[in-house]
Design a protein around this motif. Sequence first.
Motif, PDB file in Angstrom:
ATOM      1  N   VAL A  20       0.562  -1.281   0.306  1.00  7.19           N
ATOM      2  CA  VAL A  20       0.173  -0.351  -0.273  1.00  7.19           C
ATOM      3  C   VAL A  20       0.963   1.571   0.477  1.00  7.19           C
ATOM      4  N   ILE A  21       2.000   0.783   0.951  1.00  8.59           N
ATOM      5  CA  ILE A  21       3.261   2.952   1.025  1.00  8.59           C
ATOM      6  C   ILE A  21       3.570   2.568  -0.841  1.00  8.59           C
ATOM      7  N   ARG A  22       3.632   1.500  -1.099  1.00  8.46           N
ATOM      8  CA  ARG A  22       4.797   1.953  -2.309  1.00  8.46           C
ATOM      9  C   ARG A  22       3.447   2.202  -3.344  1.00  8.46           C
ATOM     10  N   GLU A  23       2.193   2.152  -3.377  1.00 16.16           N
ATOM     11  CA  GLU A  23       2.050   2.261  -4.078  1.00 16.16           C
ATOM     12  C   GLU A  23       1.085   3.318  -4.513  1.00 16.16           C
ATOM     13  N   LEU A  24       1.321   4.182  -2.807  1.00 16.83           N
ATOM     14  CA  LEU A  24       0.592   5.167  -2.371  1.00 16.83           C
ATOM     15  C   LEU A  24       1.855   6.535  -2.774  1.00 16.83           C
ATOM     16  N   PHE A  29       9.028   3.586  -2.828  1.00 15.00           N
ATOM     17  CA  PHE A  29       9.942   2.693  -2.065  1.00 15.00           C
ATOM     18  C   PHE A  29      10.268   1.371  -2.944  1.00 15.00           C
ATOM     19  N   ARG A  30      11.390   1.472  -3.808  1.00 11.27           N
ATOM     20  CA  ARG A  30      10.687   0.007  -4.706  1.00 11.27           C
ATOM     21  C   ARG A  30      10.849  -1.439  -3.902  1.00 11.27           C
ATOM     22  N   LEU A  31      11.879  -1.569  -2.870  1.00  8.22           N
ATOM     23  CA  LEU A  31      12.165  -2.832  -1.744  1.00  8.22           C
ATOM     24  C   LEU A  31      11.164  -2.712  -1.466  1.00  8.22           C
ATOM     25  N   MET A  32      10.149  -2.692  -0.940  1.00  9.76           N
ATOM     26  CA  MET A  32       9.206  -2.403  -0.623  1.00  9.76           C
ATOM     27  C   MET A  32       8.057  -3.153  -1.052  1.00  9.76           C
ATOM     28  N   GLY A  33       8.176  -3.032  -2.810  1.00  4.94           N
ATOM     29  CA  GLY A  33       6.897  -3.644  -3.251  1.00  4.94           C
ATOM     30  C   GLY A  33       7.139  -4.699  -3.721  1.00  4.94           C
ATOM     31  N   LEU A  34       6.909  -5.886  -2.327  1.00  3.82           N
ATOM     32  CA  LEU A  34       7.113  -7.421  -2.906  1.00  3.82           C
ATOM     33  C   LEU A  34       5.921  -8.373  -3.303  1.00  3.82           C
ATOM     34  N   THR A  35       4.481  -7.287  -2.962  1.00  5.30           N
ATOM     35  CA  THR A  35       3.197  -7.788  -4.675  1.00  5.30           C
ATOM     36  C   THR A  35       3.330  -7.514  -5.011  1.00  5.30           C
ATOM     37  N   ARG A  36       4.188  -6.823  -5.620  1.00  6.70           N
ATOM     38  CA  ARG A  36       4.389  -6.454  -7.177  1.00  6.70           C
ATOM     39  C   ARG A  36       4.349  -6.878  -8.064  1.00  6.70           C
ATOM     40  N   ARG A  48      -5.962  -1.993  -9.546  1.00 10.90           N
ATOM     41  CA  ARG A  48      -6.756  -2.597  -8.126  1.00 10.90           C
ATOM     42  C   ARG A  48      -5.233  -2.870  -7.536  1.00 10.90           C
ATOM     43  N   GLU A  49      -4.276  -2.062  -7.491  1.00  9.90           N
ATOM     44  CA  GLU A  49      -3.050  -2.572  -6.946  1.00  9.90           C
ATOM     45  C   GLU A  49      -3.086  -2.482  -5.649  1.00  9.90           C
ATOM     46  N   VAL A  50      -4.357  -1.114  -5.501  1.00  8.71           N
ATOM     47  CA  VAL A  50      -4.003  -0.726  -3.512  1.00  8.71           C
ATOM     48  C   VAL A  50      -5.071  -1.654  -2.938  1.00  8.71           C
ATOM     49  N   PHE A  51      -6.266  -2.310  -3.383  1.00  6.67           N
ATOM     50  CA  PHE A  51      -6.874  -2.173  -2.912  1.00  6.67           C
ATOM     51  C   PHE A  51      -6.794  -4.307  -2.523  1.00  6.67           C
ATOM     52  N   VAL A  52      -5.775  -5.086  -3.588  1.00  5.67           N
ATOM     53  CA  VAL A  52      -5.612  -5.822  -3.400  1.00  5.67           C
ATOM     54  C   VAL A  52      -3.960  -6.017  -1.846  1.00  5.67           C
ATOM     55  N   ASN A  53      -3.449  -5.244  -1.878  1.00  2.00           N
ATOM     56  CA  ASN A  53      -2.468  -4.504  -0.897  1.00  2.00           C
ATOM     57  C   ASN A  53      -3.213  -4.779   0.586  1.00  2.00           C
ATOM     58  N   ILE A  54      -4.678  -3.953   0.499  1.00  2.00           N
ATOM     59  CA  ILE A  54      -5.130  -3.913   1.658  1.00  2.00           C
ATOM     60  C   ILE A  54      -5.663  -5.695   1.973  1.00  2.00           C
ATOM     61  N   VAL A  55      -6.411  -6.143   1.092  1.00  2.00           N
ATOM     62  CA  VAL A  55      -6.828  -7.143   0.920  1.00  2.00           C
ATOM     63  C   VAL A  55      -5.734  -8.394   1.681  1.00  2.00           C
TER      64      VAL A  55
END
Length: 74
Positions: A20-24, A29-36, A48-55
């Motif tokens: 979520v932080i990465r998408e916002l 923060f490229r290293l934080m995007g493990l769910t990317r 829907r990246e923010v929604f998926v990360n919240i889920v």
Amino acid sequence: MKRFLETAGVLLVLFGVSGVIRELTDGWFRLMGLTRYLTESVAFMEGREVFVNIVIAALGVVLVVMSTRVPKSP
């Protein structure tokens, strides 16, 4: 089993929040995007990246809460 559920839950919360932080921050923060990799490779998750990360973070919270209900193994 309890320890495994706790660890998996904490990791999912960490991955979800970092995603979520990465998408916002627009990928600052490229290293934080493990769910990317998940959100970019699955077609219906694009846009829907923010929604998926919240889920993902919510699933982690559910795992942590469920781990408190599992009896401790000897």
